[in-house]
Structures are given as C-alpha cells and as structure tokens.
Design a protein around this motif. Structure first.
Motif: not given
Lengths: 384, 384
Positions: A263-285
């Motif tokens: 469970x903890x790994x599943x949640x951590x993976x979703x957290x990482x993927x969410x934050x990575x996606x959001x960081x990328x979107x912001x970086x792309x303006x």
C-alpha cells in the motif's frame, strides 16, 4: 501506428498483461467450490486495500451503480442530505439523491476549486435537530483533478454525530491513503477501471457498522442493489447474482499485484507521478487547473491558454498514440486531463511529458525551454 | 485432469476462444471514436438477434439487474401486475415487484410444470377496469428447464390492451426464436453469460414504443438503471456510464459469430441438441423433469430416482471434468441440470451423454442397455 496505444486517461486505466490474460481464461461455474475460493481471496484483499475489517461488497455495475448502492441502502425519501458539488461527479450524486426524493442541499464550489470544509461544518453545526442524515462527498473529482479534503470534512461529520459520511472514492481508492476504519468512513464506493488496474464492470462498496444500522430503517425501494443479500453472500464467499466471472479473475490477479507492491509503495508511486506531472506542466508554461494543495493523485487537469486543449489531445493521439482525456460539460474544450492512476509507472509519466513537449512545439507554444518538462519531471522523480 | 473442464451448466455458458482472446485486448477510452464504432456495430447486431427495429439497451449488470430495469422503468408503486411463477426466477421477479411496492399477483404452477396461459387469460379478461399494468413472464425457467408458452400468454395480454408484457428471456434469447416486433413484446430482458456466448456482466433490454409511453408516466425512483439516458446514449453509439469495455470486445466478437451462423441455424442447433439430450436421458431410463411439450432449449433437468442427483454431478465432475448444474431451492439434491445453451455443439452433447452413461453405471443404475444414451442421441442428430 496500429496497436501502439498508451492510455493516459483517468479511467479506464492501463491493465497489466497478466490481468488481461487472466480474463481470457474460460469461465467456471460461479457456484463451484473453486470459484468460492477465488471470491474468498478477493474479499480478503479488498479489505486490505480498503484498510478495513468490514466486508467490502462487490456489485456488477459501473461506479455510478456502486454510488447508487451506497446511497439508496442507507437513506429514505425525504431525508436531508448535503452533497458536495465541485465538478461533474459531485453534480451527478446531487442529481441522484434528488431522483430518489432526498432533500438535497448542494455545498458547491467552482469547477476546479476545492470544497470548503467550513461551509459543511457550518451547515452541520446549525443542524441542532440532527436532520442531516448524510454528507456525500466526491473525494477525487475526476472531472477537474481536485482532491477534496475528506479528512477535515469527515471530522465535522463525526462531530455532528448523526449524519453518515458517504464517499465517492472512485479515483482516490488505490491512489491515496483512505484509512476507512481509522477515520470511521461509513460508505465508500469505487469502481474497477481505476486504481484497481482492471477493466470497468465491477463496483465496490465498503460499509461501516453505523451504516448497516441505518440500513435497517432505510426505506427506499431496492432489489438488485439491495446490499443486504450481498452482505450475506459475501460472508459465505458467494454472490447473490451471477458475478462477472472473467472480471473477477482479473481482479484476483490485480489485487495480488497490489499486495506485492504494498500500500505505501502504491501511494508513494502515485504521489511521485502526480508531482512529476505537475512540475513538468508548470515548467512547460501551462496553467494547472487544480491548486497544488488539492491535487488529485489520479489525474492532472491542464487549462492551456496559448494552444487549444483539443488540439493538444488530437496531436498526442495522432502522432504519439497517447490518449488524454478532454474536459467534460462546462470544461469541454477548455482543459485536457492526464491520467496517472493505477498501472502507471514513472516511465509513462516521462513518456507523456516528452510527447507533450513535442506536441506543444508543433502547436506553436513557445514559452518553454527545450526539454524543460522532462527536466522538471526528472528532478521530482530523482529526489522523491 | 487440470484445465480440462467442460462447462455444461445453463450459465455461465462456454465461451469461444476468439471471444476470450478479444477480451484480453487492452481497454481503450469509452468516449473515443474507435469505441463508438464498436458500440454501433454491437447495437446493430443486437437488433438483429432480438428481431426488432427498436434499440436494444445494454447495461452493466447481471440478468437480475436487466430485469429490474425492465420493471422499474415502466411501472409505478401500487400498480397491479401478474407475475408467472413456476420456478426460482419467476419467484424472484415476484419478490422484486413486491420490493418495489407493486400489487403483485402470482400466477403459480408447480416447479417443473408449465404456466397455464388460461389462468392468465382469466385474470386479464376479468380485469374490465384495465387495472393490470403488466404481465411478467419467465420465458425459459432456468431452474426447472421449462419453457413457458409465451406466444399464447402474449396473445392474451394483447387482447387485454392495457397491460405490458415483460419477459425474462435470459435463457431463451439466442436459443429459441423470439420475434419481438412480430409478437409485439414490450420489454425483453436477457444476460450475456447465456445465449450470447460471453461471460457474465452485461444485461440487455429491448423496449417497445408502448413501453416507452409507459416510461413517460412511470414514477418508481431510479437513476443507474433509468433507461431514458441509455436510450439517448444508444442512439449516439455511446453509453451514459462507463461500459465494461473488455466484455464489449467479447460481445462484438460473439455477435459476429452469431451472424455468421445465422439465426435459423442457431435455433435449429439448440433444437437438435435439446432433443438429442432428452432422447438420451429417456433411453438411459432417467425421468425428465420438464414435459416434452414445454422443454427449455437451454437446459434439460433430470430427476433421477435410482441414483442420487448430487452423486451424478460429483462423478461427472471428478472423473470427466464435466460441470453440470444442481437443483436450486426446493429442488436442491432432487435434480441435476444439463446446460446446452450458447456455444454448445452436437459433439458436446454426445460427450456429456457418454460420460453420463459411464457415471450411471458406476453408481449402479442398471436399467439401461449398453450405449443406449449415445445411440438415442445419435438417432436424433442424424435425422434432424
């Protein structure tokens, strides 16, 4: 290219190959001891996933059917309910409670905004006659990518004492921690084509002891989605009606994978993927549609201003075979949505970000440095 | 032997390999043009199978859910309905109409007997105030192997003029001809794990124009199974809620196979397999449970007197890996049932008859000549 699709929408979500193949097995009789064993294993793993000791009931229905079961079993016509509405699904539950004759009060926020727990607290505190029988909340609002603050809302419901808390966890279960027993959530509904990593067709409802007490006096008419028979059958590793056997094969395989991951790994993976996606979107303006402190871990909605959302989807589909979701209802054409729920890896996130950058360049969106999206995503993935 | 099972129960029924593999494809988005095309093809083929020009609606639910949709959309609390009850499923529909507050009158016959159309005619003719709003009939009663005389019953309903005829065709659709438009049947419900040759999880409801008129004034509360949104979506090759995409892949493949075989051929195959099975059972000296003139083409029930029904099932399973169905409710332990519905060939019938003869011999049933069962089945298959 044919057969090269990558599904990055918030449901149906990608399905692992072993789950797809499990579904291709020949069905066996649903009343056989062999199938009963499968149900038993599934039920144990569903409790684990839901962090509950209570039975989790499985119905043959889409998520809307599971939510309907979560409402009609515990309420009666004329009951006063508060329904959080800040997107398509919250609105759907309000339509549903009205269809069943419940006295429905919408606690509304704009699409893309988060529900205000204070507005719910005020209503509950003003209800000194304890007329409010349920507070119905969409945890992760799939249409906007907003994660509502269920923990705080639930605390206010607990202080009220009488009202049940009924949760649409369709795109939150399996993406963020939902400690059902610890928080004392009464009814939690979800659907198979989301965090479960299997195709659509199954709905799930976790039910607290308090909700079962409400069931005893609830009078809305019901039969197929009457959860009483499901509870009895579940206790005997059976089902009241014929279950979708091949989907159950898939569910068995997927739950096994989830237990292996933890469970903890599943949640951590979703957290990482969410934050990575959001960081990328912001970086792309590009503007993120949901605020940072209320980001769904299932789906990221983007509201581009320099390019058309539907053109982004179209190029992503045609050139890169990546399916993104569009906006729904009032958001049609305004946003696109990147799903990162269920069987989605860091590699998938980098893939979608890379293709998105190429797409934006093709569409003439110039306010970004070369490689900025992948660079931003990589930084998150490296340090989290 | 492992993985050598032969499923000869009246549902789930055997699934062709190409259908199983179609289900193992990766899901695509249900709002994509590609999936819309699949829905369109399915809808056309469903009309063909139902012999109707009306839309046939598809719901994510088991057969019970489809029947519920067939009832709650067209009736209101307090409506008087006649429900044919001569087995487990007729009884279920009576329980269901009672759960929804309909004034339910059972037209009953013994389990294993056929419904008496005269009893229904009398009730309808006595109803000069046109209070009866629906007659609900199980066409093929799966629990007993009895095929009710729907054509005659429907004629009486048509003479009444007001009442709708609502049909559970779960184990008759795709087994015997059901000319929905020609007979003017109002609501016909069925389920995927039967004549459709795919696993459980989908329900189907054909609806007449007269039933749609009743829908306009029907007041039972509904949402997930409210057929109005399904009708609108079906017309646009879409669905109101997420459909079980992989089951739809299977359905698409199975309907294509059915069209290739042709309706008349499908019905003729079921007829041959039914008559061959019944001839074999008689030749083996076992009593058939349903009368010859009311034999379900989906399932043959046998009530052995010289051996125990459950022992027959147990030896068939252990020694020959053939799954037969047992009796349900009051018939538990009294009968066994041989399914010959859907993807069942003449070869399968010969197989089950041969294995049954070996089983009976092992259990000490002596009143049969060597090879009598296969001989009798062969004669039917050769001359039909």
């Amino acid at each position: 290219m044919e057969n090269k699709d990558l599904l990055m929408i918030p449901g149906p979500t990608p399905v692992p190959e072993n789950v797809l193949l499990a579904q291709a097995k020949h069905p066996i009789g649903h009343r056989s001891p062999e199938f009963s064993e499968i149900i038993g294993e599934i039920n144990e793993n569903l409790k684990w996933l839901h962090q509950t000791k209570q039975d989790v009931l499985t119905v043959t229905a889409s998520g809307t059917g599971a939510m309907e079961a979560g409402i009609i079993n515990f309420l009666s016509a004329g009951d006063r309910v508060l329904v959080g509405s800040n997107g398509k699904f919250g609105e759907r539950w309000a339509d549903m409670t009205e269809a069943f004759g419940l006295k429905t009060e919408r606690i509304a926020a704009g699409w893309g905004e988060v529900l205000d727990p204070e507005a719910i607290r005020e209503k509950l505190e003003a209800d000194t006659n304890q007329e409010i029988k349920a507070v119905i909340v969409t945890h992760s609002e799939t249409s906007t990518g907003v994660l509502n603050d269920l923990e705080t809302i639930n605390r206010h419901v607990k202080n009220h004492g009488e009202a049940l808390i009924i949760v649409d966890a369709v795109t939150s279960l399996g993406a963020v921690s939902l400690p059902i027993d610890q928080w004392g959530l009464d009814v939690v509904a979800s659907g198979s084509q989301k965090g479960y990593m299997i195709p659509p067709g199954l709905g799930f409802i976790a039910v607290s002891e308090k909700a079962w007490q409400a069931y005893e006096t609830a009078t809305l008419p019901k039969f197929y989605l009457d959860l009483g028979p499901y509870r009895k059958s579940t206790a005997k590793n059976s089902t009241p009606y014929t279950p979708p056997i091949n989907l159950m094969y898939g569910l068995q395989a997927a739950l096994k994978m989830m237990r292996n991951e933890g469970l903890e790994n599943i949640f951590a993976r979703h957290e990482r993927n969410t934050q990575a996606t959001r960081a990328a979107i912001e970086a792309l303006g590009l503007p993120l549609f949901a605020p940072n402190n209320a980001a769904s871990r299932a789906v990221t909605a983007v509201e581009p201003t320099t390019v058309e959302a539907e053109k982004v989807r179209s190029v992503m589909k045609k050139q890169f075979n990546i399916a993104l979701a569009g906006g729904q209802n009032e958001l049609k054409g305004r946003i696109f949505r990147i799903g990162h729920l269920g069987f989605v890896s860091e590699r998938d996130v980098l893939t979608v970000v890379g293709a998105l950058e190429a797409t934006l360049r093709e569409l003439g969106h110039e306010t970004m440095a070369n490689g900025a999206g992948v660079a931003a995503a990589t930084r998150v993935l490296a340090y989290s």
